[in-house]
Write an enzyme that holds these catalytic residues in place. Sequence first.
Site, short mmCIF file in Angstrom:
data_model
loop_
_atom_site.label_atom_id
_atom_site.label_comp_id
_atom_site.label_asym_id
_atom_site.label_seq_id
_atom_site.Cartn_x
_atom_site.Cartn_y
_atom_site.Cartn_z
N ARG A 70 36.87 43.18 60.66
CA ARG A 70 37.50 43.55 61.94
C ARG A 70 37.14 44.96 62.39
O ARG A 70 37.07 45.23 63.59
CB ARG A 70 39.01 43.40 61.83
CG ARG A 70 39.46 41.95 61.89
CD ARG A 70 40.93 41.79 61.64
NE ARG A 70 41.21 41.94 60.20
CZ ARG A 70 42.33 41.53 59.63
NH1 ARG A 70 43.27 40.96 60.34
NH2 ARG A 70 42.53 41.69 58.34
N LYS A 178 39.14 32.20 45.96
CA LYS A 178 40.50 31.80 45.61
C LYS A 178 41.46 32.85 46.16
O LYS A 178 41.04 33.95 46.45
CB LYS A 178 40.64 31.66 44.10
CG LYS A 178 40.70 32.97 43.34
CD LYS A 178 40.87 32.75 41.85
CE LYS A 178 42.09 33.24 41.20
NZ LYS A 178 42.84 34.30 41.53
N ASP A 207 35.53 29.77 41.40
CA ASP A 207 36.41 30.22 40.33
C ASP A 207 35.52 31.09 39.45
O ASP A 207 34.65 30.57 38.74
CB ASP A 207 36.96 29.04 39.52
CG ASP A 207 37.91 29.51 38.41
OD1 ASP A 207 38.82 28.74 38.05
OD2 ASP A 207 37.75 30.63 37.89
N HIS A 208 35.71 32.37 39.51
CA HIS A 208 34.71 33.25 38.91
C HIS A 208 34.65 33.10 37.38
O HIS A 208 33.66 33.49 36.77
CB HIS A 208 34.92 34.71 39.32
CG HIS A 208 36.10 35.38 38.67
ND1 HIS A 208 37.36 35.34 39.18
CD2 HIS A 208 36.19 36.11 37.53
CE1 HIS A 208 38.19 36.01 38.40
NE2 HIS A 208 37.51 36.49 37.40
N LYS A 212 31.18 33.06 34.09
CA LYS A 212 31.06 33.85 32.85
C LYS A 212 30.17 33.12 31.85
O LYS A 212 30.29 31.91 31.65
CB LYS A 212 32.44 34.05 32.21
CG LYS A 212 33.38 34.94 33.02
CD LYS A 212 34.71 35.08 32.30
CE LYS A 212 35.70 35.89 33.11
NZ LYS A 212 35.30 37.30 33.24
N GLU A 246 46.38 39.69 29.50
CA GLU A 246 45.97 40.92 30.18
C GLU A 246 46.83 42.06 29.69
O GLU A 246 48.05 41.91 29.54
CB GLU A 246 46.12 40.76 31.69
CG GLU A 246 45.22 39.70 32.29
CD GLU A 246 45.38 39.60 33.80
OE1 GLU A 246 44.70 40.35 34.52
OE2 GLU A 246 46.21 38.79 34.24
N ASP A 266 48.19 32.32 39.98
CA ASP A 266 47.09 33.27 39.86
C ASP A 266 46.13 32.92 38.74
O ASP A 266 44.93 33.16 38.83
CB ASP A 266 47.66 34.68 39.63
CG ASP A 266 46.61 35.76 39.72
OD1 ASP A 266 46.48 36.56 38.77
OD2 ASP A 266 45.90 35.80 40.75
N HIS A 271 41.90 29.19 36.67
CA HIS A 271 41.08 29.54 35.51
C HIS A 271 41.45 28.72 34.28
O HIS A 271 40.57 28.20 33.57
CB HIS A 271 41.23 31.03 35.18
CG HIS A 271 40.94 31.95 36.32
ND1 HIS A 271 39.94 31.71 37.23
CD2 HIS A 271 41.53 33.11 36.70
CE1 HIS A 271 39.92 32.68 38.13
NE2 HIS A 271 40.87 33.54 37.83
N LYS A 370 50.79 39.21 31.90
CA LYS A 370 50.39 40.59 32.16
C LYS A 370 51.20 41.50 31.24
O LYS A 370 52.29 41.16 30.78
CB LYS A 370 50.65 40.94 33.62
CG LYS A 370 49.69 40.21 34.56
CD LYS A 370 49.58 40.91 35.88
CE LYS A 370 48.55 40.26 36.78
NZ LYS A 370 47.18 40.62 36.41
#
Lengths: 520, 365
Positions: A70, A178, A207-208, A212, A246, A266, A271, A370
């Site tokens: 933008r 995502k 989906d990263h 991997k 994490e 998330d 994943h 987390k």
Amino acid sequence: MSTAEAAGGQPHIANPLRRDLPPAMIPVPCCLVLFGATGDLARRKIAPALYNLAREGFLPPGFTLLGVARRDLPDQRFREDLLADVTEHSRQPVDPAVWEPFSQGIFYQSLRFDQPQDYAGLRHRLDTIERQRPVNGNRLYYLATAPEFFATIAEQLKAAGLVTPLNAMAFNRVIVEKPFGRDLNTARELNSRLQAAFDEKQIFRIDHYLGKETVQNILALRFANAIFEPLWNRRYVDHVQITVAERVGMEGRRGQYYDTAGALRDMVQNHMMQLLALTAMEPPVAMDARAIRDEKVKVLRAIRPILDGGVPAAVRGQYGPGSFAGQPMPGYRQEEAVAADSTTQTYVALRLFVDTWRWSGVPFYLRTGKCLPKRATEITIQFRSPPMAMFRNYEQLPEEPNQLVLRVQPDEGVALSFEAKVPGMRMRLGKVKMNFRYGSSFGGEAPEAYERLLLDAMLGDSTLFLRADEVDYAWQIITPLLEHWAAQPAPPFPNYEAGTWGPAEADQLIGETGVQWRRL
Amino acid sequence: MANGSVTSFLSAEGAVLTDPGELERALAFMWKQAGESATVGESKAAVSRVSLANLVVVGPADARDAPLQILGELAPQYPTRSIVLLINSAAPPQHQQVLASVSALCHLPRPGEPQVCAEQILLRCGPDQGDLDRTVLPLLEGDIPLMVWWTLDPGLCRPLRSTLLQHATRFICDAGPAGVAHLGELNSEAASCVVRDLGWYRIGRWRELLAGCFDTPPQQQFLRAVQRVRIEHAATVTGTVDAIWLAAFLAGQLDWRKPTFSDGIFRMRSEAQAIEVALAATRTEQEGIVSLTLAASEATFQASRRDGQLHIVEPHGQARSTSLPHLSCSQALADGLVGRHIDLAFERASLPARTIAAFVSRGSV
């Protein structure tokens, strides 16, 4: 959609010099139209990935990047900003000799995502660029925007005539980031709107995790070796644990998004479902996108509903204040941009069953959270104990059954633990480990996930991307649990301290079958 | 000279080899010592011994340092049990002994991690008395592939060469133009072994980048109209080999056939016309290929390498650059060791390469 894409393959290559070169390494030139070009994902991941592809020689001469957002920016300013981002986030230092020609193919267009007239301007800009750059009408739209704009952008592109390839040899594709929906209904609506604009074969849902190396290695480990598959079933496997842990909490203002999502959306829906599917799938009939995704979908379809029997085998948690080495750690509700009375879960543990011949009765334990003590993503196959405890009369019983651990990150590799005799006069057993480590077994540095995924999207290889039905089935599994939790009274959060391994209920969940979470 | 005691094999001079078991004991002793003395920071950590394959290197004794240095660079990329045979062709025929020594090539993948080491067995011997193959085979580690990097004149050590071709998974020839010219003979002796020339991998990036220059129809039209090719290369053995392979790559991909040689020019034919190919050696500090020029009647394509960049001028004047750093021998070798089993582009290039190399190695060019 070009003829070649209709057949599911790369556009036909008429260049005789490309004949039988290692396949799928350098794509034909295209224009990557990056929506959300000034956003966090574009700056931290996509731009550095493109630069590294250029540096490694994987981008063809003529590759063009048109950043779209933008803000109003001249081309040169956008290039300078990108250079700063690449300098900060690239895994390799910036080489001016690579950057200079790469940057000559970078342009910027200001655009409001919901304004049709702006797409006419986009079309005009693309026409101008494509007269200067040899992209031959190939376009790759990357939707790296907030998810509420995905469908709008796709529809506007369609309305502006920017979806139909310019010629029979050209391709138009779209990469969608995502999250893909917030629940089953929103995911279906998004799919429906995307598919009204693009053909399914043109849609690449990211989906990263699938980019991997270690996740791709799951297929190699299982299907390039004969020794594991005979054991990879209910006769020999006691249970499977999949952990995505994490150490960090909310970084910066990530709480603003996370508080609307939670760990289940998330991490688990995308994943972890992918990791589970790759672990549990049957061997595909071919190593191609369709065959592999067919098998993953079969797994997702076979997962028993979480609310089977009414009470889910699921635990949710939220971290509260804690400390590590004397340093205080804030609780989730104290994080920036998080509501003080938030009931968002930052931890989830699940017990799932895959009702197939192969896996009937084998629990799959998933946990993610987390602010856990360490960062680790692992898949652990725990095998059954030997049928006879032959060493029970000796000094040491085998304490732990064999485990095959696939370490996705960090310390990427595979380890197999087994019992061996400790040297000495007595029959004592000790647990030992056969350990394959990526870092010391192969030379060279592995590409980042986004490098691999961007390259594959340019090449038209959708193996590492999600199909519409994959996304749908994953939401079918997760959505009932989301609705169940939403209908429950507010949970007693926080229920685990930052820096610990989650709520006690998670230990009870896995302890019901007499096992415990693997100590990472 | 040291006798057959284990430690004598750990010295640079080595010891006379009489039993393959001596080397295995020496290696075991070496690894035990390495494991005991390895430290990582303040704590002791084991050394990781890694072998992806056996790599037999056969080369002349007077080039000893070069292959050893290359193997040192290769180890982090592709760790192997390397068995290096240095052949002293000038030694008298009665010089039958083989001197052997063992060592380890180690590197640190990341700070704080254990060292990763690959073992090296160095054998020095006279001209092949016919039993080198029986000397080498017992030294191979079981259950991992056998790779061969042959840098010797292909006419030497034929029994050893033949045996290795029978047992190897890959045989990489790196013997200059003569080696390229012998590829047909090597292929005929190979069982299921993949035979390649290292030069093919040295120009791997050239091939990819060149292919990427001709993706649009106008560029492909230009390719079909090419009448003259000029390849400038460093006036070295590797530069010459690289030029041979680049010319052969073009010939193979563009179906240029029947290479002949006269007046310093190679001549081939496409379906449409005759093509002239000139290989020009030039004194330069660069290695390998310096420039490529493709000329049609009305347009020219040029690619020249300078300062790690490939500078390209398209047939219709557009200029650009892309990264083309120098590929070290170890990198090329690593590419060759993991290269494709079936490489149709190589197969098509092989015949023109052998033909051109035969002229070159005869001194005609």
